[in-house]
Scaffold this active site. Structure first.
Site, PDB file in Angstrom:
ATOM      1  N   TYR A   7       4.891  21.385   7.250  1.00  9.29           N
ATOM      2  CA  TYR A   7       5.913  20.852   8.153  1.00  9.29           C
ATOM      3  C   TYR A   7       5.588  19.434   8.619  1.00  9.29           C
ATOM      4  CZ  TYR A   7       2.281  21.846  11.481  1.00  9.29           C
ATOM      5  OH  TYR A   7       1.067  21.838  12.117  1.00  9.29           O
ATOM      6  N   GLY A   8       4.418  18.910   8.210  1.00 12.51           N
ATOM      7  CA  GLY A   8       3.952  17.638   8.774  1.00 12.51           C
ATOM      8  C   GLY A   8       3.714  16.580   7.724  1.00 12.51           C
ATOM      9  N   THR A   9       2.518  16.006   7.772  1.00 15.51           N
ATOM     10  CA  THR A   9       2.197  14.867   6.904  1.00 15.51           C
ATOM     11  C   THR A   9       2.074  15.254   5.432  1.00 15.51           C
ATOM     12  OG1 THR A   9      -0.173  15.187   7.267  1.00 15.51           O
ATOM     13  CG2 THR A   9       0.977  13.699   8.786  1.00 15.51           C
ATOM     14  N   LEU A  10       2.057  16.562   5.135  1.00 17.67           N
ATOM     15  CA  LEU A  10       1.941  16.991   3.731  1.00 17.67           C
ATOM     16  C   LEU A  10       3.294  17.094   3.028  1.00 17.67           C
ATOM     17  CD1 LEU A  10      -0.771  19.799   4.135  1.00 17.67           C
ATOM     18  CD2 LEU A  10      -1.104  17.560   3.070  1.00 17.67           C
ATOM     19  N   GLU A  82      -7.467  20.048   6.715  1.00 19.46           N
ATOM     20  CA  GLU A  82      -6.837  20.323   8.010  1.00 19.46           C
ATOM     21  C   GLU A  82      -7.853  20.799   9.054  1.00 19.46           C
ATOM     22  OE1 GLU A  82      -4.083  19.167   8.369  1.00 19.46           O
ATOM     23  OE2 GLU A  82      -3.049  19.247   6.452  1.00 19.46           O
TER      24      GLU A  82
HETATM   25  N1  PCA Z   1      -0.435  18.665   7.838  1.00 20.14           N
HETATM   26  C1  PCA Z   1      -0.056  20.040   7.790  1.00 20.14           C
HETATM   27  C2  PCA Z   1      -0.150  20.494   9.185  1.00 20.14           C
HETATM   28  C3  PCA Z   1       0.177  19.294   9.959  1.00 20.14           C
HETATM   29  C4  PCA Z   1      -0.065  18.171   9.033  1.00 20.14           C
HETATM   30  O1  PCA Z   1       0.092  17.002   9.234  1.00 20.14           O
HETATM   31  C5  PCA Z   1       1.371  20.124   7.296  1.00 20.14           C
HETATM   32  O2  PCA Z   1       1.960  19.123   6.855  1.00 20.14           O
HETATM   33  O3  PCA Z   1       1.929  21.222   7.362  1.00 20.14           O
END
Ligand code: PCA
Length: 156
Positions: A7-10, A82
């Protein structure tokens, strides 16, 4: 093999997506998009502007993200990347399918739109209590109008 919801930077187009496509980390196959069944607070926190899904279901938004099928090597890479289980914990959560592209299973095994799948999510219960007072997002974008650009220089 594991099913991971990011849900984030990935996510595609976000600052750490390249980690998902780096074959030296293993393999991650994009399967589709979804939405958490429960509401969660998704905040951007700390001096590096890192997104965190706070594992306190019931407040915040249903959070949007992408589903990947990852092999053991990639899963191990992601756990280390992470800082799991310190900064994040990888927790199974219910995800509603919005769109499915995965072709790895037979057609009759592919999840239907609006069906629910359990996926691993890097969420956290070990966050600083004041983070609960930050603004909540439904769909993380490092480049969004909040201006809280992910600080990739110093965060890794
Ligand atoms: N990386 C993981 C968790 C938060 C982040 O930045 C993601 O993208 O789900």
């Amino acid at each position: 093999m594991a099913r991971v919801f990011v849900y984030g930077t990935l996510k595609k187009g976000q600052p750490n997506y390249h980690s998902m496509t780096d074959r030296t980390h293993g393999t991650a196959k994009f399967q589709g998009r979804g939405l958490t069944v429960e509401k969660y607070p998704l905040v951007i926190a700390g001096k590096y502007n890192i997104p965190f899904l706070l594992n306190t279901p019931g407040t915040g938004h249903r959070v949007a993200g992408e589903i990947y099928c990852v092999d053991d090597q990639m899963l191990q890479f992601l756990d280390e990347f992470e800082d799991c289980p310190n900064m994040y914990q990888r927790t199974p959560m219910r995800i509603e399918i919005l769109e499915w592209e995965g072709t790895s299973s037979a057609p009759e095994e592919r999840p239907a739109v609006n069906s629910i799948l359990e996926c691993d999510v890097y969420s956290t219960t070990t966050y600083q209590p004041e983070w609960i007072n930050l603004p909540y997002y439904a769909n993380y974008d490092s480049f969004g109008k909040h201006g809280l650009l992910y600080n990739e220089e110093d965060s890794g």
